[in-house]
Design an enzyme around this catalytic site. Structure first.
Site, PDB file in Angstrom:
ATOM      1  CG  HIS A  15      -0.253   0.008   2.526  1.00  0.00           C
ATOM      2  ND1 HIS A  15      -0.169  -1.107   3.329  1.00  0.00           N
ATOM      3  CD2 HIS A  15       0.430   0.969   3.174  1.00  0.00           C
ATOM      4  CE1 HIS A  15       0.509  -0.822   4.413  1.00  0.00           C
ATOM      5  NE2 HIS A  15       0.904   0.436   4.346  1.00  0.00           N
TER       6      HIS A  15
HETATM    7  P1  TYD Z   1      -1.405  -2.615   7.694  1.00  0.00           P
HETATM    8  O1  TYD Z   1      -0.898  -1.231   7.847  1.00  0.00           O
HETATM    9  O2  TYD Z   1      -2.136  -2.951   6.436  1.00  0.00           O
HETATM   10  O3  TYD Z   1      -0.212  -3.660   7.867  1.00  0.00           O
HETATM   11  P2  TYD Z   1       1.074  -3.953   6.977  1.00  0.00           P
HETATM   12  O4  TYD Z   1       1.356  -2.764   6.128  1.00  0.00           O
HETATM   13  O5  TYD Z   1       2.133  -4.188   7.990  1.00  0.00           O
HETATM   14  O6  TYD Z   1       0.838  -5.169   6.180  1.00  0.00           O
HETATM   15  O7  TYD Z   1      -2.312  -2.962   8.951  1.00  0.00           O
HETATM   16  C1  TYD Z   1      -2.809  -4.265   9.184  1.00  0.00           C
HETATM   17  C2  TYD Z   1      -4.059  -4.146  10.047  1.00  0.00           C
HETATM   18  O8  TYD Z   1      -3.752  -3.564  11.307  1.00  0.00           O
HETATM   19  C3  TYD Z   1      -5.149  -3.293   9.403  1.00  0.00           C
HETATM   20  O9  TYD Z   1      -6.399  -3.931   9.613  1.00  0.00           O
HETATM   21  C4  TYD Z   1      -5.126  -2.008  10.189  1.00  0.00           C
HETATM   22  C5  TYD Z   1      -4.567  -2.414  11.542  1.00  0.00           C
HETATM   23  N1  TYD Z   1      -3.744  -1.332  12.135  1.00  0.00           N
HETATM   24  C6  TYD Z   1      -4.253  -0.588  13.178  1.00  0.00           C
HETATM   25  O10 TYD Z   1      -5.387  -0.783  13.631  1.00  0.00           O
HETATM   26  N2  TYD Z   1      -3.472   0.408  13.715  1.00  0.00           N
HETATM   27  C7  TYD Z   1      -2.222   0.667  13.255  1.00  0.00           C
HETATM   28  O11 TYD Z   1      -1.546   1.589  13.776  1.00  0.00           O
HETATM   29  C8  TYD Z   1      -1.712  -0.115  12.158  1.00  0.00           C
HETATM   30  C9  TYD Z   1      -0.347   0.125  11.594  1.00  0.00           C
HETATM   31  C10 TYD Z   1      -2.496  -1.109  11.623  1.00  0.00           C
END
Ligand code: TYD
Length: 141
Positions: free
Chosen positions: A57
């Site tokens: 993303h």
């Molecule tokens: P995401 O940022 O997509 O993870 P990555 O980039 O590491 O693969 O986040 C994964 C899940 O965690 C998503 O459902 C949102 C949640 N999340 C939070 O609730 N708070 C946060 O600060 C972060 C970073 C993620």
């Protein structure tokens, strides 16, 4: 910097001060001194199973500093034109990732910890999770 204008070449590794000690080292990160933004949130990835990938993303406003607090992993940055891979394996280096940069994180070593300092609180609205939409936003005039 605006989403559409940020480039991979503007995302760089920042070397942090390592305070050596026979009994173990310390690295401190001071807001607006060692990172160019106010730190509103800190989170960390851990227990990543072997072979897993994270990221996939871009963010509209979020600026991050990503650190391999333990172990190692690769971060692939993409501004829609240029891609660059950074191998993070030292807890005294942070990768500055600007808004408007697509990122993938993979090749996590066992037991690694990916520490992230972030300029904004969590907001699902800030994410662009569709690569074709990301490309459209980068190409907007
Ligand atoms: P995401 O940022 O997509 O993870 P990555 O980039 O590491 O693969 O986040 C994964 C899940 O965690 C998503 O459902 C949102 C949640 N999340 C939070 O609730 N708070 C946060 O600060 C972060 C970073 C993620």
């Amino acid at each position: 910097m605006k989403f559409k204008n940020s480039c991979v070449s503007d995302c760089s590794l920042i070397q942090l001060l390592k305070i050596h000690n026979r009994a173990g080292n310390i690295t401190a990160i001071n807001e607006l001194v060692d990172v160019p933004f106010e730190i509103k949130r800190v989170y960390y990835l851990y227990d990543v199973p072997g072979g897993e990938e994270r990221g996939g993303h871009a963010h509209k406003r979020l600026h991050q500093l990503i650190i391999a607090a333990s172990g190692s992993f690769d971060i692939i940055l993409d501004d829609g034109k240029q891609k660059k891979t950074f191998h993070l394996n030292r807890p005294y280096f942070g990768l500055s990732v600007l808004p408007g940069i697509w990122r993938e994180i993979n090749n996590f070593s066992s037991g690694s910890i990916c520490l992230v300092l972030a300029s904004e609180l969590y907001s699902s609205e800030d994410y662009v999770r569709d690569y074709s939409i990301f490309k459209e936003l980068k190409n907007e005039r």
